[in-house]
Enzyme design. Structure first.
Site, short mmCIF file in Angstrom:
data_model
loop_
_atom_site.label_atom_id
_atom_site.label_comp_id
_atom_site.label_asym_id
_atom_site.label_seq_id
_atom_site.Cartn_x
_atom_site.Cartn_y
_atom_site.Cartn_z
N LYS A 144 0.09 4.31 -0.38
CA LYS A 144 -0.54 5.55 0.12
C LYS A 144 -0.28 6.69 -0.87
CE LYS A 144 0.44 3.69 4.64
NZ LYS A 144 0.20 3.85 6.05
N GLU A 197 -6.79 5.11 7.58
CA GLU A 197 -6.50 6.50 7.18
C GLU A 197 -7.70 7.10 6.44
OE1 GLU A 197 -2.75 5.73 5.23
OE2 GLU A 197 -1.85 5.27 7.16
N GLU A 254 -5.62 -4.64 10.81
CA GLU A 254 -4.64 -3.56 10.87
C GLU A 254 -4.86 -2.73 12.13
OE1 GLU A 254 -2.55 -2.75 7.01
OE2 GLU A 254 -4.06 -1.22 7.28
N HIS A 275 -9.49 1.44 4.84
CA HIS A 275 -8.22 1.65 5.55
C HIS A 275 -8.45 2.69 6.65
CE1 HIS A 275 -4.08 2.77 6.36
NE2 HIS A 275 -3.70 1.66 5.74
N GLY A 332 2.42 2.42 10.67
CA GLY A 332 3.40 3.49 10.49
C GLY A 332 4.09 3.92 11.76
N ASN A 384 0.87 -1.18 0.00
CA ASN A 384 0.00 0.00 0.00
C ASN A 384 0.91 1.23 0.00
OD1 ASN A 384 -1.83 2.04 0.44
ND2 ASN A 384 -2.19 1.54 2.59
N SER A 387 3.36 -1.96 10.47
CA SER A 387 4.81 -1.98 10.73
C SER A 387 5.47 -3.32 10.40
CB SER A 387 5.10 -1.56 12.17
OG SER A 387 4.68 -0.21 12.38
C1 PEP Z 1 -0.79 0.33 6.00
O1 PEP Z 1 -0.81 1.50 5.67
O2 PEP Z 1 -1.70 -0.43 5.68
C2 PEP Z 1 0.35 -0.16 6.79
C3 PEP Z 1 0.28 -1.35 7.30
O3 PEP Z 1 1.40 0.73 6.93
P1 PEP Z 1 2.82 0.40 7.63
O4 PEP Z 1 3.31 -0.92 7.05
O5 PEP Z 1 3.69 1.53 7.22
O6 PEP Z 1 2.60 0.30 9.09
#
Ligand code: PEP
Length: 253
Positions: free
Chosen positions: A7, A93, A165, A91, A171, A5, A210
């Site tokens: 973003k 976000e 998630e 998601h 992040g 992803n 992460s």
């Molecule tokens: C995500 O945005 O779905 C995600 C898991 O980000 P990150 O791997 O940076 O934590």
């Protein structure tokens, strides 16, 4: 399955540079679905360049209507036309920064399945909810609302992908433990079975938050965890390829 992803990162030029570097980096990767979800502006070019290859194209969002007066939005048939297979839906976000409600998420999941796209439905609790032991309640509520319009008899149910998630892990560099991810994935599998029956065994459940090349095997390959959704660590071809290779090696035993 490993899903990148991106973003709101990478201009078209930067995205194409990744695409040029990736196949060499990922040589030898087998039996793993490798999906890239770039920003919308890169989808058309990626579609042409990925045709016939093993990388699979995904989108990060979409509207639920076929077409209409929705300024700035992209419809499911528009994604289909570009050869997009997966679409990330709900998601955190989008829920947090763009006010995406459970109702909107539900409409998008239904539309994705209707138009032949594979929804990657994201669910997750925040830090307080995690600490207060509310994870299961939060996820159950999100899942039930998201699948409200989905018939248990729907043939397309195996196209659904669910991603756990935890918001506090996205992040932050502080992932959930492999045990937590596996326990939560098992809980989600049980809920999916209650809702949809035995077909739920074919629904892929991902962990995201992460994930990086060092920790990916703490998650993928654990009971009920069928893959990873990866943000930051998917932006470099070498790092994303390393994760795909790790999962491929794990599958080969
Ligand atoms: C995500 O945005 O779905 C995600 C898991 O980000 P990150 O791997 O940076 O934590």
């Amino acid at each position: 399955m490993v899903v990148a992803n991106w973003k709101m990162y990478k201009t078209l030029d930067e995205a194409l540079a990744f695409l040029q570097a990736f196949p060499l980096e990922a040589e030898g990767v087998e039996d793993v679905e490798v999906v890239i979800c770039p920003p919308f502006i890169s989808l058309a070019d990626f579609s042409r360049r990925l045709a016939g290859g093993s990388l699979i194209l995904g989108a990060q969002n979409m509207h639920w209507e076929k077409e209409g007066a929705y300024t700035g939005e992209i419809s499911p048939p528009m994604l289909r036309e570009l050869g997009v297979r997966y679409v990330i839906i709900g998601h955190s976000e989008r829920r947090n920064f763009f006010g995406e409600s459970d109702r909107v998420v539900r409409n998008k999941v239904e539309a994705a399945l209707t138009y032949g796209l594979f929804p990657i439905l994201c669910l997750g609790e925040n830090w307080d909810q995690f600490n207060n032991g509310q994870t299961q309640d939060v996820l159950k509520n999100q899942l039930l609302l998201a699948l409200e319009k989905i018939s248990p008899k729907g043939e397309l149910i195996p196209n659904l992908v669910v991603a756990y998630e935890p918001i506090w892990a996205i992040g932050t560099g502080t992932p959930a433990t492999g045990q937590t991810a596996s326990d939560v994935a098992g809980y989600l599998r049980g809920l999916l079975k209650e809702l949809l029956g035995g077909v739920a065994d074919n629904i892929r459940i991902l962990y995201g938050g992460s994930v990086n090349p060092e920790n990916i095997l703490e998650y993928v390959g654990k009971p009920d965890v069928d893959g990873a959704l990866i943000g930051g660590s998917s932006l470099k071809a070498q790092s994303f390829a390393e994760m795909a290779r790790a999962v491929s090696g794990e599958r080969r035993g």
